[in-house]
Design a protein around this motif. Structure first.
Motif, mmCIF file in Angstrom:
data_model
loop_
_atom_site.group_PDB
_atom_site.id
_atom_site.type_symbol
_atom_site.label_atom_id
_atom_site.label_comp_id
_atom_site.label_asym_id
_atom_site.label_seq_id
_atom_site.Cartn_x
_atom_site.Cartn_y
_atom_site.Cartn_z
ATOM 1 N N ILE A 169 0.841 -1.199 0.000
ATOM 2 C CA ILE A 169 0.000 0.000 0.000
ATOM 3 C C ILE A 169 0.877 1.250 0.000
ATOM 4 C CG2 ILE A 169 -1.656 1.340 1.366
ATOM 5 C CD1 ILE A 169 -2.946 -1.414 2.109
ATOM 6 N N ALA A 170 1.944 1.250 0.786
ATOM 7 C CA ALA A 170 2.860 2.399 0.805
ATOM 8 C C ALA A 170 3.478 2.625 -0.576
ATOM 9 C CB ALA A 170 3.951 2.190 1.851
ATOM 10 N N TRP A 171 3.813 1.548 -1.283
ATOM 11 C CA TRP A 171 4.376 1.667 -2.626
ATOM 12 C C TRP A 171 3.362 2.347 -3.555
ATOM 13 C CZ3 TRP A 171 3.555 -0.159 -7.651
ATOM 14 C CH2 TRP A 171 4.648 -0.117 -8.516
ATOM 15 N N TYR A 172 2.096 1.926 -3.484
ATOM 16 C CA TYR A 172 1.058 2.549 -4.304
ATOM 17 C C TYR A 172 0.835 4.010 -3.900
ATOM 18 C CZ TYR A 172 -0.215 -1.964 -6.329
ATOM 19 O OH TYR A 172 -0.202 -3.156 -7.009
ATOM 20 N N GLU A 173 0.890 4.292 -2.617
ATOM 21 C CA GLU A 173 0.719 5.681 -2.168
ATOM 22 C C GLU A 173 1.812 6.583 -2.738
ATOM 23 O OE1 GLU A 173 -1.630 5.597 2.044
ATOM 24 O OE2 GLU A 173 0.435 4.873 2.092
ATOM 25 N N ARG A 174 3.026 6.079 -2.831
ATOM 26 C CA ARG A 174 4.119 6.863 -3.420
ATOM 27 C C ARG A 174 3.871 7.134 -4.908
ATOM 28 N NH1 ARG A 174 7.023 3.346 -0.064
ATOM 29 N NH2 ARG A 174 7.799 2.078 -1.808
#
Length: 178
Positions: free
Chosen positions: A136-141
């Motif tokens: 999810i953090a990767w997608y948020e970036r």
């Protein structure tokens, strides 16, 4: 071919099904998936998809399964589905040995470009297992935001895997496409 990345993007055909099932399985399930960082092996056993599920995506109207090749070898894929003003992004897989080198970013950029250009989509939607904080953090970036909207994980339906924990659910992530 995208000369900057050396990647070729094309729509999947029936002939790609077995290769795509193997790619998706290798990226998410079993010990082989641990070579990459997208593994779900700690939260799910069993399969991630099967030939019938992949063929259904290939054949579905308003849907494309995008095959990504480098030097004639399938290295990634993603599902794009036209849903009115938005598009759905799913079945995203990058070969585990190639993860972490920018390939996923290139695939997402092409997917977003394509749904904007081909379908006029103004948003991209996806669902991610809510306990996958690193993913999810990767997608948020990449501009996706958590909505807090969740749907239950299909416990008892082994076509989606065998959960190793009782708290799995899917969360909707959304990105405006400008």
């Amino acid at each position: 071919m995208d000369t900057a990345t050396g990647l070729t993007f094309r729509d999947a055909t029936d002939a790609d099904v077995d290769t795509l099932v193997a790619l998706v399985e290798s990226a998410y399930r079993g010990d082989a998936s641990r070579a990459g960082w997208t593994t779900e092996a700690d939260i799910l056993d069993g399969q991630r998809t099967d030939p019938e599920g992949v063929l259904q995506v290939v054949k579905a109207p308003d849907s494309v399964l995008l095959v990504v090749e480098r030097d004639g070898r399938t290295v990634a894929c993603c599902q794009l589905e036209h849903r009115g003003a938005h598009a759905y992004f799913g079945m995203f897989a990058v070969s585990p040995g190639l993860q972490g080198a920018g390939l996923g970013k290139a695939v997402m950029a092409e997917a977003e470009r394509r749904v904007r250009g081909d379908w006029g989509a103004t948003e991209m939607h996806m669902t991610v297992i809510s306990v996958r904080d690193d993913l999810i953090a990767w997608y948020e970036r990449r501009g996706y935001r958590r909505t807090g909207e969740t749907t239950p994980f299909p416990y008892g339906d082994e076509r989606f895997g065998i959960p190793r924990r009782p708290d799995l659910r899917f969360e909707l992530l959304v990105k405006p496409l400008t």
